[in-house]
Design an enzyme around this catalytic site. Structure first.
Site, PDB file in Angstrom:
ATOM      1  N   ASN A   9       0.864  -1.178   0.000  1.00  0.00           N
ATOM      2  CA  ASN A   9       0.000   0.000   0.000  1.00  0.00           C
ATOM      3  C   ASN A   9       0.907   1.238   0.000  1.00  0.00           C
ATOM      4  O   ASN A   9       1.485   1.591   1.034  1.00  0.00           O
ATOM      5  CB  ASN A   9      -0.891  -0.047   1.248  1.00  0.00           C
ATOM      6  CG  ASN A   9      -1.834   1.135   1.332  1.00  0.00           C
ATOM      7  OD1 ASN A   9      -1.782   2.046   0.499  1.00  0.00           O
ATOM      8  ND2 ASN A   9      -2.686   1.137   2.345  1.00  0.00           N
ATOM      9  N   ARG A  92      -2.796  -1.988  -3.267  1.00  0.00           N
ATOM     10  CA  ARG A  92      -3.968  -1.163  -3.032  1.00  0.00           C
ATOM     11  C   ARG A  92      -3.932   0.005  -4.018  1.00  0.00           C
ATOM     12  O   ARG A  92      -2.933   0.723  -4.099  1.00  0.00           O
ATOM     13  CB  ARG A  92      -3.945  -0.611  -1.616  1.00  0.00           C
ATOM     14  CG  ARG A  92      -5.130   0.277  -1.391  1.00  0.00           C
ATOM     15  CD  ARG A  92      -5.013   1.068  -0.131  1.00  0.00           C
ATOM     16  NE  ARG A  92      -6.226   1.850   0.054  1.00  0.00           N
ATOM     17  CZ  ARG A  92      -6.270   2.944   0.790  1.00  0.00           C
ATOM     18  NH1 ARG A  92      -5.190   3.377   1.404  1.00  0.00           N
ATOM     19  NH2 ARG A  92      -7.390   3.595   0.914  1.00  0.00           N
ATOM     20  N   HIS A 181     -13.054   3.377   0.310  1.00  0.00           N
ATOM     21  CA  HIS A 181     -13.062   2.383   1.396  1.00  0.00           C
ATOM     22  C   HIS A 181     -13.756   1.085   0.955  1.00  0.00           C
ATOM     23  O   HIS A 181     -14.191   0.298   1.794  1.00  0.00           O
ATOM     24  CB  HIS A 181     -13.829   2.887   2.642  1.00  0.00           C
ATOM     25  CG  HIS A 181     -13.139   3.945   3.429  1.00  0.00           C
ATOM     26  ND1 HIS A 181     -13.845   4.919   4.107  1.00  0.00           N
ATOM     27  CD2 HIS A 181     -11.834   4.172   3.683  1.00  0.00           C
ATOM     28  CE1 HIS A 181     -13.004   5.712   4.729  1.00  0.00           C
ATOM     29  NE2 HIS A 181     -11.772   5.281   4.482  1.00  0.00           N
ATOM     30  N   ASN A 212      -9.997   7.767  10.479  1.00  0.00           N
ATOM     31  CA  ASN A 212      -9.675   9.164  10.164  1.00  0.00           C
ATOM     32  C   ASN A 212     -10.574   9.646   9.055  1.00  0.00           C
ATOM     33  O   ASN A 212     -11.155  10.715   9.109  1.00  0.00           O
ATOM     34  CB  ASN A 212      -8.223   9.268   9.726  1.00  0.00           C
ATOM     35  CG  ASN A 212      -7.349   9.670  10.875  1.00  0.00           C
ATOM     36  OD1 ASN A 212      -7.744  10.505  11.686  1.00  0.00           O
ATOM     37  ND2 ASN A 212      -6.187   9.064  10.961  1.00  0.00           N
ATOM     38  N   ARG A 242     -11.953  16.335   7.811  1.00  0.00           N
ATOM     39  CA  ARG A 242     -12.760  16.661   6.621  1.00  0.00           C
ATOM     40  C   ARG A 242     -14.199  16.982   7.020  1.00  0.00           C
ATOM     41  O   ARG A 242     -14.753  16.352   7.910  1.00  0.00           O
ATOM     42  CB  ARG A 242     -12.762  15.476   5.639  1.00  0.00           C
ATOM     43  CG  ARG A 242     -11.488  15.383   4.830  1.00  0.00           C
ATOM     44  CD  ARG A 242     -11.457  14.113   4.008  1.00  0.00           C
ATOM     45  NE  ARG A 242     -10.500  13.169   4.563  1.00  0.00           N
ATOM     46  CZ  ARG A 242     -10.384  11.898   4.187  1.00  0.00           C
ATOM     47  NH1 ARG A 242     -11.167  11.408   3.251  1.00  0.00           N
ATOM     48  NH2 ARG A 242      -9.494  11.118   4.739  1.00  0.00           N
ATOM     49  N   GLU A 385      -7.731  -4.468   5.807  1.00  0.00           N
ATOM     50  CA  GLU A 385      -7.637  -4.203   4.370  1.00  0.00           C
ATOM     51  C   GLU A 385      -6.537  -5.010   3.697  1.00  0.00           C
ATOM     52  O   GLU A 385      -6.702  -5.447   2.565  1.00  0.00           O
ATOM     53  CB  GLU A 385      -7.483  -2.690   4.128  1.00  0.00           C
ATOM     54  CG  GLU A 385      -8.834  -2.002   4.273  1.00  0.00           C
ATOM     55  CD  GLU A 385      -8.773  -0.485   4.355  1.00  0.00           C
ATOM     56  OE1 GLU A 385      -8.198   0.013   5.344  1.00  0.00           O
ATOM     57  OE2 GLU A 385      -9.278   0.177   3.449  1.00  0.00           O
TER      58      GLU A 385
HETATM   59  P1  ADP Z   1      -7.329   5.556   9.026  1.00  0.00           P
HETATM   60  O1  ADP Z   1      -8.628   6.036   8.487  1.00  0.00           O
HETATM   61  O2  ADP Z   1      -6.205   6.534   8.891  1.00  0.00           O
HETATM   62  O3  ADP Z   1      -6.975   4.139   8.613  1.00  0.00           O
HETATM   63  P2  ADP Z   1      -8.033   4.418  11.600  1.00  0.00           P
HETATM   64  O4  ADP Z   1      -9.097   3.552  11.027  1.00  0.00           O
HETATM   65  O5  ADP Z   1      -6.856   3.787  12.239  1.00  0.00           O
HETATM   66  O6  ADP Z   1      -7.533   5.515  10.589  1.00  0.00           O
HETATM   67  O7  ADP Z   1      -8.760   5.356  12.670  1.00  0.00           O
HETATM   68  C1  ADP Z   1      -8.057   6.340  13.356  1.00  0.00           C
HETATM   69  C2  ADP Z   1      -8.957   6.992  14.370  1.00  0.00           C
HETATM   70  O8  ADP Z   1      -9.570   6.006  15.191  1.00  0.00           O
HETATM   71  C3  ADP Z   1      -8.180   7.879  15.322  1.00  0.00           C
HETATM   72  O9  ADP Z   1      -8.090   9.172  14.843  1.00  0.00           O
HETATM   73  C4  ADP Z   1      -9.011   7.825  16.570  1.00  0.00           C
HETATM   74  O10 ADP Z   1      -9.934   8.884  16.507  1.00  0.00           O
HETATM   75  C5  ADP Z   1      -9.769   6.521  16.490  1.00  0.00           C
HETATM   76  N1  ADP Z   1      -9.297   5.548  17.478  1.00  0.00           N
HETATM   77  C6  ADP Z   1      -8.230   4.729  17.403  1.00  0.00           C
HETATM   78  N2  ADP Z   1      -8.118   3.991  18.530  1.00  0.00           N
HETATM   79  C7  ADP Z   1      -9.136   4.355  19.331  1.00  0.00           C
HETATM   80  C8  ADP Z   1      -9.585   3.963  20.629  1.00  0.00           C
HETATM   81  N3  ADP Z   1      -8.936   3.031  21.341  1.00  0.00           N
HETATM   82  N4  ADP Z   1     -10.686   4.568  21.128  1.00  0.00           N
HETATM   83  C9  ADP Z   1     -11.341   5.491  20.412  1.00  0.00           C
HETATM   84  N5  ADP Z   1     -10.979   5.894  19.191  1.00  0.00           N
HETATM   85  C10 ADP Z   1      -9.897   5.344  18.651  1.00  0.00           C
END
Ligand code: ADP
Length: 400
Positions: A9, A92, A181, A212, A242, A385
């Site tokens: 990726n 990816r 996604h 995110n 965003r 993923e």
């Molecule tokens: P991406 O979209 O970059 O792949 P992720 O799916 O890893 O990101 O999600 C990241 C977000 O998930 C972080 O910004 C945070 O807000 C949230 N997050 C990660 N771990 C936790 C947790 N233990 N409790 C609550 N929120 C979490």
């Protein structure tokens, strides 16, 4: 299928990778090369629980991939004894436009199509293409399979993917909803059907990928029929930075007020969402901490986030003609009981009820969080993923 599948990726300055046993689809090694082009770049590599971190000199994706292959061969414990063990590379690819309904083996024609769609994903497709080109030249005999974020959503009907703007803009510039996604939505939809022992072909499902980036998809009989991200990954839900849905006139108003188009783009992509409303952070954990401590804006950010997701679940339930399964995934979806509860609050009229205890304890793992009486099953399913890309890659090779 003997051998190993390497999943790659490529971001603009990073390469995330994972090596799978092609037969069992278990992970053998994984890692992340970051800061490509800066001095030093950093490589984190993991094999059988042993993690190493090294500072390296890597100025482009080709050198990066070359280094990763060397580390897979040489670092102890060795992940592979020879490059011949790698039977396929799964890449990816963010944007496949409307050319690709499924994963595909990359040849010159496919590369040409990817370059064509790069204008729609200028941050993502060029590094994805660089990764594919590097892998092709380093492993010339190995099939390279492109797995697209957009492919799963290619089943959307025109009514869902067309915007009500002049039709010629769609014809001339390809302006339409593509959705993103897709690999994650598809993966958790399959997993949900598997876990509940029900045929995917008979289910009405809404999958919420909340990380995110956040997106939500309506899945009927295993096919995506609508999704919240659109022409770009900016539309739809509130995200870390965003805005998601806004009135497009806000853009022209801000430009009239003296902001440049670039600045407005930056505001909507990087300074909005949870960060913009709360003024605290794009990370929901920080926002929750501040809300708990009494910050009104942090509370508001959480409320708007949950409200927008709720609104989409309502819309998609109607579009699907009812709902059987709701799935939460992504960093927030998998780990945040508070947000899940806020989103699912007051949905008993739809036959959807959360079990408070199950919700609280289901963190970072698979579980059913709906109550016994709930007609709609609510599941938490960690997305994977890389595994989904490995599965697609293998499936594609076996079928062709
Ligand atoms: P991406 O979209 O970059 O792949 P992720 O799916 O890893 O990101 O999600 C990241 C977000 O998930 C972080 O910004 C945070 O807000 C949230 N997050 C990660 N771990 C936790 C947790 N233990 N409790 C609550 N929120 C979490």
């Amino acid at each position: 299928m003997p051998g190993k599948i390497l999943v790659v990726n490529c971001g603009s300055s990073s390469i995330k990778y994972k090596l799978f046993d092609a037969d069992l689809l278990t992970g053998v090694a994984s890692g992340l090369l970051e800061r490509i082009g800066s001095r030093p770049a950093v490589l984190k590599h993991e094999v059988r629980g042993i993690v190493s971190r090294s500072e390296v000199d890597v100025s482009n994706h080709r050198q990066g991939l070359e280094l990763i292959l060397r580390v897979l061969l040489d670092a102890e414990p060795k992940a592979i004894a020879s490059l011949e063990e790698i039977v396929a590379v799964g890449h990816r690819v963010v944007h496949g436009g409307d050319s690709f309904f499924e994963a595909t083996v990359v040849d010159e024609k496919v590369l040409e199509a990817l370059r064509k769609w790069a204008y729609l994903a200028p941050l993502h497709n060029p590094p994805n293409i660089a990764g594919i080109e590097a892998a092709r030249s380093l492993l010339p005999k190995v099939p390279q399979v492109a797995v697209f974020d957009t492919a799963f959503h290619q089943t959307m009907p025109e009514t869902a993917y067309l915007y009500a703007i002049p039709y010629e803009l769609y014809e001339k510039f390809g302006i339409r909803r593509y959705g993103f996604h897709g690999t994650s939505h598809r993966y958790v939809a399959h997993r949900a059907a598997e876990i509940l022992g029900k045929p995917l072909e008979k289910l009405r499902m809404v999958t919420c990928h909340l990380g995110n980036g956040c997106s939500i998809t309506a899945i009927k009989n295993g096919r995506s029929i609508d999704t919240s991200m659109g022409f770009t990954p900016l539309e739809g839900l509130v995200m870390g930075t965003r805005s998601g849905d806004i009135d497009p006139s806000i853009v022209f108003y801000l430009i009239g007020e003296g902001f440049s188009p670039r600045e407005v783009e930056d505001i909507l992509n990087k300074k909005s969402g949870l960060l913009g409303v709360s003024g605290v952070s794009n990370d929901i954990r920080d926002v929750e901490r501040e809300a708990e401590a009494g910050s009104k804006r942090a509370r508001l950010a959480l409320d708007i986030f949950a409200y927008r997701a709720k609104k989409y679940i309502g819309a998609y339930t109607v579009v699907l003609g009812g709902l059987d399964i709701l799935v939460f995934t992504g960093g927030i979806g998998e780990n945040d009981p508070l947000i899940r509860r806020m989103i699912c609050d007051n949905m008993s009229f739809l036959g959807l009820m959360i079990d408070e205890d199950a919700n609280r304890v289901t963190v970072g793992r698979t579980g059913v969080i709906s109550s016994r009486q709930s007609r709609v099953k609510v599941l938490v399913i960690p997305t994977d993923e890389e595994l989904a890309i490995a599965e697609e890659t293998r499936k594609h090779l076996l079928n062709h």
